[in-house]
Structure formats: C-alpha cells, structure tokens
Scaffold this motif. Structure first.
Motif, PDB file in Angstrom:
ATOM      1  N   ILE A 133      62.365  89.018  70.144  1.00 22.29           N
ATOM      2  CA  ILE A 133      61.427  89.296  69.046  1.00 22.29           C
ATOM      3  C   ILE A 133      61.465  88.103  68.096  1.00 22.29           C
ATOM      4  O   ILE A 133      62.362  87.968  67.275  1.00 22.29           O
ATOM      5  N   LYS A 134      60.475  87.246  68.242  1.00 27.30           N
ATOM      6  CA  LYS A 134      60.438  85.984  67.476  1.00 27.30           C
ATOM      7  C   LYS A 134      59.523  86.046  66.259  1.00 27.30           C
ATOM      8  O   LYS A 134      59.644  85.249  65.352  1.00 27.30           O
ATOM      9  N   GLY A 135      58.565  86.965  66.276  1.00 28.84           N
ATOM     10  CA  GLY A 135      57.610  87.052  65.173  1.00 28.84           C
ATOM     11  C   GLY A 135      57.202  88.489  64.935  1.00 28.84           C
ATOM     12  O   GLY A 135      57.653  89.415  65.624  1.00 28.84           O
ATOM     13  N   PHE A 136      56.341  88.686  63.948  1.00 30.14           N
ATOM     14  CA  PHE A 136      55.933  90.038  63.576  1.00 30.14           C
ATOM     15  C   PHE A 136      55.079  90.730  64.641  1.00 30.14           C
ATOM     16  O   PHE A 136      55.146  91.947  64.777  1.00 30.14           O
TER      17      PHE A 136
ATOM     18  N   ALA B 264      58.125  78.487  61.129  1.00 28.28           N
ATOM     19  CA  ALA B 264      59.506  78.001  61.199  1.00 28.28           C
ATOM     20  C   ALA B 264      60.109  77.745  59.818  1.00 28.28           C
ATOM     21  O   ALA B 264      61.260  78.075  59.576  1.00 28.28           O
ATOM     22  N   GLY B 265      59.347  77.198  58.898  1.00 25.50           N
ATOM     23  CA  GLY B 265      59.885  76.853  57.587  1.00 25.50           C
ATOM     24  C   GLY B 265      59.818  77.955  56.542  1.00 25.50           C
ATOM     25  O   GLY B 265      60.190  77.747  55.391  1.00 25.50           O
ATOM     26  N   ASP B 266      59.358  79.134  56.930  1.00 20.61           N
ATOM     27  CA  ASP B 266      59.165  80.228  55.974  1.00 20.61           C
ATOM     28  C   ASP B 266      60.413  81.116  55.946  1.00 20.61           C
ATOM     29  O   ASP B 266      60.474  82.169  56.568  1.00 20.61           O
ATOM     30  N   ALA B 267      61.410  80.681  55.189  1.00 18.28           N
ATOM     31  CA  ALA B 267      62.703  81.378  55.141  1.00 18.28           C
ATOM     32  C   ALA B 267      62.567  82.810  54.632  1.00 18.28           C
ATOM     33  O   ALA B 267      63.237  83.720  55.132  1.00 18.28           O
ATOM     34  N   GLU B 268      61.698  83.026  53.656  1.00 20.19           N
ATOM     35  CA  GLU B 268      61.525  84.366  53.094  1.00 20.19           C
ATOM     36  C   GLU B 268      61.006  85.353  54.138  1.00 20.19           C
ATOM     37  O   GLU B 268      61.516  86.464  54.287  1.00 20.19           O
ATOM     38  N   MET B 269      59.985  84.940  54.891  1.00 25.09           N
ATOM     39  CA  MET B 269      59.430  85.832  55.909  1.00 25.09           C
ATOM     40  C   MET B 269      60.354  85.962  57.114  1.00 25.09           C
ATOM     41  O   MET B 269      60.404  87.025  57.745  1.00 25.09           O
ATOM     42  N   LYS B 270      61.095  84.901  57.423  1.00 24.74           N
ATOM     43  CA  LYS B 270      62.096  84.993  58.505  1.00 24.74           C
ATOM     44  C   LYS B 270      63.138  86.041  58.136  1.00 24.74           C
ATOM     45  O   LYS B 270      63.544  86.853  58.975  1.00 24.74           O
ATOM     46  N   ALA B 271      63.574  86.028  56.868  1.00 26.51           N
ATOM     47  CA  ALA B 271      64.554  87.011  56.397  1.00 26.51           C
ATOM     48  C   ALA B 271      63.964  88.420  56.447  1.00 26.51           C
ATOM     49  O   ALA B 271      64.652  89.382  56.815  1.00 26.51           O
ATOM     50  N   ARG B 272      62.700  88.545  56.094  1.00 24.37           N
ATOM     51  CA  ARG B 272      62.045  89.854  56.145  1.00 24.37           C
ATOM     52  C   ARG B 272      61.969  90.380  57.573  1.00 24.37           C
ATOM     53  O   ARG B 272      62.192  91.566  57.826  1.00 24.37           O
TER      54      ARG B 272
END
Length: 141
Positions: free
Chosen positions: A127-130, A103-111
C-alpha cells in the motif's frame, strides 16, 4: 445504517476519468440515505474535489446531475457533453491520484501511515498511496 455499501474502486474509470464512477456511487448512496457515516464528512472533498477541480465543476452542480439521472450511461452522456477536457488532462488527473501522496509530502505520508495503522493494514508494504489504501480498506486487494 447497518450495512456498509462500498462505492466502486477509485481506479474505475468512466469517460476516461479515473474515480468518476466511485464519486457517482457516493452521491447516489448519499441521496438514498445509504452512504455510511465514515464517508459523509469527505463527500465532495479529497479525491472527489480533485476530480471536480479537474472537470471544472462544483460539487453542488454534479450532485444535481447525478440526482437527475437513473443510469451511469446518462451521467456519462452528460459528462461527455459538458466536461470538455483533453485526454492529457484526464491522464494527469489519474497520475496525480495514483501517486498520492507525493514523495516529498511528509504530512500526507504520515497521514497514510496513520490510516493504515487504524485500519489494521500497517504491515501491508504494497500500500504505497491512498488509492491502494482505499482498495485494501474496502477489501478489494
């Protein structure tokens, strides 16, 4: 290399390890010269690397193991004999994968948003995650 052969879903398990069958597929395809170029730069990285770290192995060592086998059963036998991790370790690995990015990983959320857009899946709120993205991108969900 015209035909794209998808490896198994990252949700598939072997010996209690999520992602392991997919990683084996990627190695086998690579060894056979059939791993699609889109997968090659990340072979042994990303979720592969995360599994290797959890299992206490190197990519090179595991490639040797897979290369020296014919069946998944042989790989499973090797893993059961040489990778001594608890069920809790295996659950923690699966939970990490299913909850990535955090939840707090803005960089990976953006990716993830970028990858969804590139794949034409931006409208897919499910699609919530990789792991979800991989299954959607490879047309499983």
């Amino acid at each position: 290399m015209a035909d794209l052969i998808y490896p198994r879903s990252p949700r598939e398990t072997m010996c209690g390890w999520m992602h392991l069958p997919r990683y084996i597929d990627k190695i086998r395809l690579h060894v056979a010269g059939k791993l699609h170029p889109d997968y090659q730069p990340n072979l042994g990285k990303g979720f592969d690397e995360r599994w290797l770290k959890a299992a206490g192995l190197t990519h090179e060592r595991f490639v040797e193991v897979v290369r020296g086998t014919i069946t998944d059963g042989q790989v499973a036998d090797w893993v059961l004999k040489h990778v001594k991790k608890s069920d809790a370790d295996k659950r923690a690995h699966a939970e990490f994968m299913l909850d990535y990015p955090r939840a707090g990983d803005a960089e990976m959320k953006a990716r993830l948003r970028m990858r969804k857009e590139q794949a034409g899946l931006a409208q897919r709120d499910d699609i919530k995650g990789f792991v979800d993205f991989i299954d959607a991108d490879e047309k499983r969900i």
